[in-house]
Design an enzyme around this catalytic site. Structure first.
Site, PDB file in Angstrom:
ATOM      1  N   ARG A 190       6.974  -2.452   2.650  1.00  0.00           N
ATOM      2  CA  ARG A 190       8.276  -2.414   3.359  1.00  0.00           C
ATOM      3  C   ARG A 190       8.877  -1.223   3.841  1.00  0.00           C
ATOM      4  O   ARG A 190       9.753  -0.982   4.680  1.00  0.00           O
ATOM      5  CB  ARG A 190       9.435  -3.056   2.462  1.00  0.00           C
ATOM      6  CG  ARG A 190       9.140  -4.754   2.411  1.00  0.00           C
ATOM      7  CD  ARG A 190       9.948  -5.012   1.071  1.00  0.00           C
ATOM      8  NE  ARG A 190       9.790  -4.204  -0.255  1.00  0.00           N
ATOM      9  CZ  ARG A 190      10.122  -4.395  -1.287  1.00  0.00           C
ATOM     10  NH1 ARG A 190      11.212  -5.075  -1.691  1.00  0.00           N
ATOM     11  NH2 ARG A 190       9.630  -3.837  -2.516  1.00  0.00           N
ATOM     12  N   VAL A 192       6.721  -9.483   2.299  1.00  0.00           N
ATOM     13  CA  VAL A 192       5.862 -10.513   2.071  1.00  0.00           C
ATOM     14  C   VAL A 192       6.812 -11.749   1.606  1.00  0.00           C
ATOM     15  O   VAL A 192       6.088 -12.945   1.649  1.00  0.00           O
ATOM     16  CB  VAL A 192       4.807 -10.346   0.846  1.00  0.00           C
ATOM     17  CG1 VAL A 192       3.712  -9.139   1.228  1.00  0.00           C
ATOM     18  CG2 VAL A 192       5.321 -10.137  -0.455  1.00  0.00           C
ATOM     19  N   TYR A 235       8.277 -12.974 -15.153  1.00  0.00           N
ATOM     20  CA  TYR A 235       7.144 -12.149 -14.845  1.00  0.00           C
ATOM     21  C   TYR A 235       5.879 -12.700 -15.188  1.00  0.00           C
ATOM     22  O   TYR A 235       4.798 -12.786 -14.306  1.00  0.00           O
ATOM     23  CB  TYR A 235       7.392 -10.661 -15.251  1.00  0.00           C
ATOM     24  CG  TYR A 235       6.194  -9.743 -14.602  1.00  0.00           C
ATOM     25  CD1 TYR A 235       5.782  -9.643 -13.223  1.00  0.00           C
ATOM     26  CD2 TYR A 235       5.371  -9.199 -15.546  1.00  0.00           C
ATOM     27  CE1 TYR A 235       4.979  -8.799 -12.845  1.00  0.00           C
ATOM     28  CE2 TYR A 235       4.159  -8.364 -15.108  1.00  0.00           C
ATOM     29  CZ  TYR A 235       4.071  -8.394 -13.850  1.00  0.00           C
ATOM     30  OH  TYR A 235       2.953  -7.454 -13.237  1.00  0.00           O
ATOM     31  N   THR A 248       2.507   3.614 -12.639  1.00  0.00           N
ATOM     32  CA  THR A 248       3.012   3.636 -11.265  1.00  0.00           C
ATOM     33  C   THR A 248       4.213   3.569 -10.956  1.00  0.00           C
ATOM     34  O   THR A 248       5.081   4.108 -12.037  1.00  0.00           O
ATOM     35  CB  THR A 248       2.104   2.334 -10.535  1.00  0.00           C
ATOM     36  OG1 THR A 248       2.750   1.278 -11.010  1.00  0.00           O
ATOM     37  CG2 THR A 248       0.644   2.364 -10.567  1.00  0.00           C
ATOM     38  N   GLU A 249       4.672   3.149  -9.880  1.00  0.00           N
ATOM     39  CA  GLU A 249       6.160   2.771  -9.790  1.00  0.00           C
ATOM     40  C   GLU A 249       6.681   1.684 -10.337  1.00  0.00           C
ATOM     41  O   GLU A 249       7.851   1.223 -10.325  1.00  0.00           O
ATOM     42  CB  GLU A 249       6.486   3.012  -8.324  1.00  0.00           C
ATOM     43  CG  GLU A 249       6.271   4.174  -7.751  1.00  0.00           C
ATOM     44  CD  GLU A 249       6.860   4.322  -5.970  1.00  0.00           C
ATOM     45  OE1 GLU A 249       7.280   3.120  -5.694  1.00  0.00           O
ATOM     46  OE2 GLU A 249       6.593   5.144  -5.591  1.00  0.00           O
ATOM     47  N   PHE A 250       5.730   0.970 -11.041  1.00  0.00           N
ATOM     48  CA  PHE A 250       6.048  -0.367 -11.508  1.00  0.00           C
ATOM     49  C   PHE A 250       7.278  -0.412 -12.509  1.00  0.00           C
ATOM     50  O   PHE A 250       7.992  -1.294 -12.329  1.00  0.00           O
ATOM     51  CB  PHE A 250       4.686  -0.898 -12.344  1.00  0.00           C
ATOM     52  CG  PHE A 250       4.866  -2.237 -13.149  1.00  0.00           C
ATOM     53  CD1 PHE A 250       4.662  -3.600 -12.507  1.00  0.00           C
ATOM     54  CD2 PHE A 250       5.054  -2.202 -14.369  1.00  0.00           C
ATOM     55  CE1 PHE A 250       4.928  -4.654 -13.003  1.00  0.00           C
ATOM     56  CE2 PHE A 250       5.252  -3.541 -15.144  1.00  0.00           C
ATOM     57  CZ  PHE A 250       5.090  -4.861 -14.373  1.00  0.00           C
ATOM     58  N   GLY A 299      -3.783  -4.136 -17.527  1.00  0.00           N
ATOM     59  CA  GLY A 299      -2.573  -4.085 -18.494  1.00  0.00           C
ATOM     60  C   GLY A 299      -1.798  -2.713 -18.101  1.00  0.00           C
ATOM     61  O   GLY A 299      -1.742  -2.509 -16.822  1.00  0.00           O
ATOM     62  N   ALA A 338       0.873  -1.185   0.217  1.00  0.00           N
ATOM     63  CA  ALA A 338       0.014   0.007   0.107  1.00  0.00           C
ATOM     64  C   ALA A 338       0.911   1.440  -0.074  1.00  0.00           C
ATOM     65  O   ALA A 338       0.275   2.455   0.206  1.00  0.00           O
ATOM     66  CB  ALA A 338      -0.980   0.089   1.216  1.00  0.00           C
ATOM     67  N   SER A 355      -2.200  -9.885 -13.637  1.00  0.00           N
ATOM     68  CA  SER A 355      -1.659  -9.154 -14.918  1.00  0.00           C
ATOM     69  C   SER A 355      -2.131  -9.516 -16.175  1.00  0.00           C
ATOM     70  O   SER A 355      -2.231 -11.000 -16.364  1.00  0.00           O
ATOM     71  CB  SER A 355      -0.120  -8.825 -14.862  1.00  0.00           C
ATOM     72  OG  SER A 355       0.201  -8.155 -16.201  1.00  0.00           O
TER      73      SER A 355
HETATM   74  P1  NDP Z   1       4.162  -0.128  -7.515  1.00  0.00           P
HETATM   75  O1  NDP Z   1       5.463  -0.320  -7.871  1.00  0.00           O
HETATM   76  O2  NDP Z   1       3.806   1.209  -7.703  1.00  0.00           O
HETATM   77  O3  NDP Z   1       3.586  -0.759  -6.262  1.00  0.00           O
HETATM   78  C1  NDP Z   1       4.052  -2.082  -5.633  1.00  0.00           C
HETATM   79  C2  NDP Z   1       3.966  -2.195  -4.143  1.00  0.00           C
HETATM   80  O4  NDP Z   1       4.130  -3.589  -3.767  1.00  0.00           O
HETATM   81  C3  NDP Z   1       4.508  -1.357  -3.357  1.00  0.00           C
HETATM   82  O5  NDP Z   1       3.637  -0.756  -2.242  1.00  0.00           O
HETATM   83  C4  NDP Z   1       5.674  -2.172  -2.747  1.00  0.00           C
HETATM   84  O6  NDP Z   1       5.906  -1.594  -1.372  1.00  0.00           O
HETATM   85  C5  NDP Z   1       4.936  -3.402  -2.492  1.00  0.00           C
HETATM   86  N1  NDP Z   1       5.976  -4.573  -2.474  1.00  0.00           N
HETATM   87  C6  NDP Z   1       6.709  -4.961  -3.431  1.00  0.00           C
HETATM   88  N2  NDP Z   1       7.536  -5.805  -3.032  1.00  0.00           N
HETATM   89  C7  NDP Z   1       7.122  -6.228  -1.878  1.00  0.00           C
HETATM   90  C8  NDP Z   1       7.506  -6.943  -0.647  1.00  0.00           C
HETATM   91  N3  NDP Z   1       8.481  -7.955  -0.984  1.00  0.00           N
HETATM   92  N4  NDP Z   1       6.994  -7.014   0.430  1.00  0.00           N
HETATM   93  C9  NDP Z   1       5.856  -6.147   0.679  1.00  0.00           C
HETATM   94  N5  NDP Z   1       5.497  -5.493  -0.317  1.00  0.00           N
HETATM   95  C10 NDP Z   1       6.077  -5.328  -1.535  1.00  0.00           C
HETATM   96  O7  NDP Z   1       3.276  -0.891  -8.590  1.00  0.00           O
HETATM   97  P2  NDP Z   1       1.636  -1.238  -8.876  1.00  0.00           P
HETATM   98  O8  NDP Z   1       0.891  -0.351  -7.836  1.00  0.00           O
HETATM   99  O9  NDP Z   1       1.845  -1.011 -10.369  1.00  0.00           O
HETATM  100  O10 NDP Z   1       1.664  -3.024  -8.621  1.00  0.00           O
HETATM  101  C11 NDP Z   1       0.857  -3.311  -7.784  1.00  0.00           C
HETATM  102  C12 NDP Z   1       0.558  -4.780  -8.446  1.00  0.00           C
HETATM  103  O11 NDP Z   1      -0.255  -4.810  -9.591  1.00  0.00           O
HETATM  104  C13 NDP Z   1       1.724  -5.539  -8.503  1.00  0.00           C
HETATM  105  O12 NDP Z   1       1.442  -7.178  -8.217  1.00  0.00           O
HETATM  106  C14 NDP Z   1       1.891  -5.737 -10.008  1.00  0.00           C
HETATM  107  O13 NDP Z   1       2.688  -6.978 -10.689  1.00  0.00           O
HETATM  108  C15 NDP Z   1       0.611  -5.667 -10.483  1.00  0.00           C
HETATM  109  N6  NDP Z   1       0.475  -4.857 -11.947  1.00  0.00           N
HETATM  110  C16 NDP Z   1       0.945  -3.548 -12.261  1.00  0.00           C
HETATM  111  C17 NDP Z   1       0.507  -3.114 -13.448  1.00  0.00           C
HETATM  112  C18 NDP Z   1       1.389  -1.774 -13.981  1.00  0.00           C
HETATM  113  O14 NDP Z   1       1.168  -1.885 -15.209  1.00  0.00           O
HETATM  114  N7  NDP Z   1       1.404  -0.949 -13.204  1.00  0.00           N
HETATM  115  C19 NDP Z   1      -0.122  -3.875 -14.592  1.00  0.00           C
HETATM  116  C20 NDP Z   1      -0.708  -5.159 -14.132  1.00  0.00           C
HETATM  117  C21 NDP Z   1      -0.416  -5.702 -12.806  1.00  0.00           C
HETATM  118  P3  NDP Z   1       7.275  -1.440  -0.809  1.00  0.00           P
HETATM  119  O15 NDP Z   1       8.263  -1.064  -1.890  1.00  0.00           O
HETATM  120  O16 NDP Z   1       7.167  -0.346   0.227  1.00  0.00           O
HETATM  121  O17 NDP Z   1       7.591  -2.703  -0.153  1.00  0.00           O
HETATM  122  C1  8X3 Z   2       2.283  -5.214 -15.864  1.00  0.00           C
HETATM  123  C2  8X3 Z   2       1.753  -5.021 -17.150  1.00  0.00           C
HETATM  124  O1  8X3 Z   2       2.245  -5.679 -19.653  1.00  0.00           O
HETATM  125  O2  8X3 Z   2       4.126  -4.543 -18.443  1.00  0.00           O
HETATM  126  O3  8X3 Z   2       1.791  -6.407 -15.067  1.00  0.00           O
HETATM  127  O4  8X3 Z   2       3.554  -6.894 -18.127  1.00  0.00           O
HETATM  128  S1  8X3 Z   2       3.265  -5.684 -18.425  1.00  0.00           S
END
Ligand code: NDP
Ligand code: 8X3
Length: 253
Positions: free
Chosen positions: A34, A61, A153, A188-190, A184, A10, A140
């Site tokens: 974290r 986690v 991934y 975000t920070e992804f 899709g 979160a 995803s």
């Molecule tokens: P962000 O990087 O913005 O957020 C990821 C969150 O996951 C952060 O709050 C981070 O918190 C937490 N996290 C990562 N590793 C750990 C860990 N080991 N323990 C606890 N918390 C962890 O990315 P998104 O919001 O985009 O991603 C959220 C989810 O959505 C993910 O599962 C991602 O794979 C999925 N997703 C994202 C897409 C995109 O394009 N953005 C598309 C499809 C799916 P902290 O670093 O503080 O631990």
């Molecule tokens: C994140 C979307 O297409 O970069 O899950 O894998 S993609």
């Protein structure tokens, strides 16, 4: 006292937006991640902006004992969790399978698959004993279709898809809804995490695309959670209008 939602990951992106959305709608929220500073920041923002009760839990986690230890000692007044959002996850690296970094692979498998299982194993029994609950697993589109360099991934997110189906079946008799959401492209920070802090490379992923936002996903989770109790959305693929699949984007120049 409001209903309780617990959200993993979160501190940014989907997880943070989901915490803000549900708190604004009257839920009490358990936020996890974290980065302690960001958890504290969000805790203050939620408490000041919404009046929701907030419990911030800082853990990784991937660490089985840390997850079990933290979640087995939840204060009594926080155990009645209605909704669990298994959101914490990441992609690290983008390489062909013959050159990929094995440490990156292990991070993805440990976080996206094992972490989701550790958290679920701790929280699902609380829902089972109450005879109700709703679990959201954030997969995803990468779990639906493989793409070049996506290998591990994609595999972890296919596992999330498969586990969601199994969880739905296993928890059917317990009146627990399970919803798998497969987004899709979302900004975000992804991508910053995937490209290990390379802002230029991360930003270029979304060039010419009106990408999904974290608020879009939070709104969708809220919609699914707010349906009548006899309705369960099992599986949802959500993309920007400009994305039809992992290899089909229409970029505006
Ligand atoms: P962000 O990087 O913005 O957020 C990821 C969150 O996951 C952060 O709050 C981070 O918190 C937490 N996290 C990562 N590793 C750990 C860990 N080991 N323990 C606890 N918390 C962890 O990315 P998104 O919001 O985009 O991603 C959220 C989810 O959505 C993910 O599962 C991602 O794979 C999925 N997703 C994202 C897409 C995109 O394009 N953005 C598309 C499809 C799916 P902290 O670093 O503080 O631990
Ligand atoms: C994140 C979307 O297409 O970069 O899950 O894998 S993609």
């Amino acid at each position: 006292m409001g209903k309780i939602i617990m959200i993993t990951g979160a501190t940014s992106g989907f997880g943070k937006a989901t915490a803000l959305k549900f708190a604004a709608e009257g839920y009490d929220v358990i936020i996890t991640g974290r980065r302690k500073d960001l958890l504290v920041q969000l805790e203050n923002e939620l408490a000041a902006g919404t009046g929701a009760r907030v419990l911030a839990l800082c853990f990784d986690v991937r660490k089985r004992d840390e997850v079990a230890g933290t979640l087995s000692s939840l204060p009594e007044e926080w155990k009645d969790i209605s909704i669990l959002v298994n959101n914490a996850g990441l992609a690290v690296g983008l390489d062909h399978v013959d050159t990929g970094d094995i440490d990156d692979w292990e991070r993805m498998i440990d976080t996206n698959v094992k972490g989701l299982l550790y958290v679920t194993r701790a929280i699902a029994p609380l829902m089972v004993s109450r005879g109700s609950g709703h679990i959201f697993n954030i997969g995803s589109i990468a779990g639906k279709e493989a793409y070049e360099n996506g290998n591990v991934y994609c595999a972890t997110k296919s596992a999330v898809d498969s586990l969601s189906k199994s969880m739905r079946i296993d928890l059917l008799r317990n009146n627990i809804r399970v919803t798998h959401i497969a987004p899709g492209m979302a900004e975000t920070e992804f991508s910053l995490v995937r490209f290990k802090g390379d802002e230029k490379r991360a930003g270029s992923v979304y060039t010419g695309i009106d990408a999904l936002t974290a608020d879009d996903i939070a709104g969708i989770i809220y919609y699914c959670a707010s349906l009548p109790a006899h309705v369960c959305i099992n599986d949802l693929v959500v993309t920007p209008t400009q994305q039809a699949g992992v290899n089909h984007n229409y970029r505006k120049s």
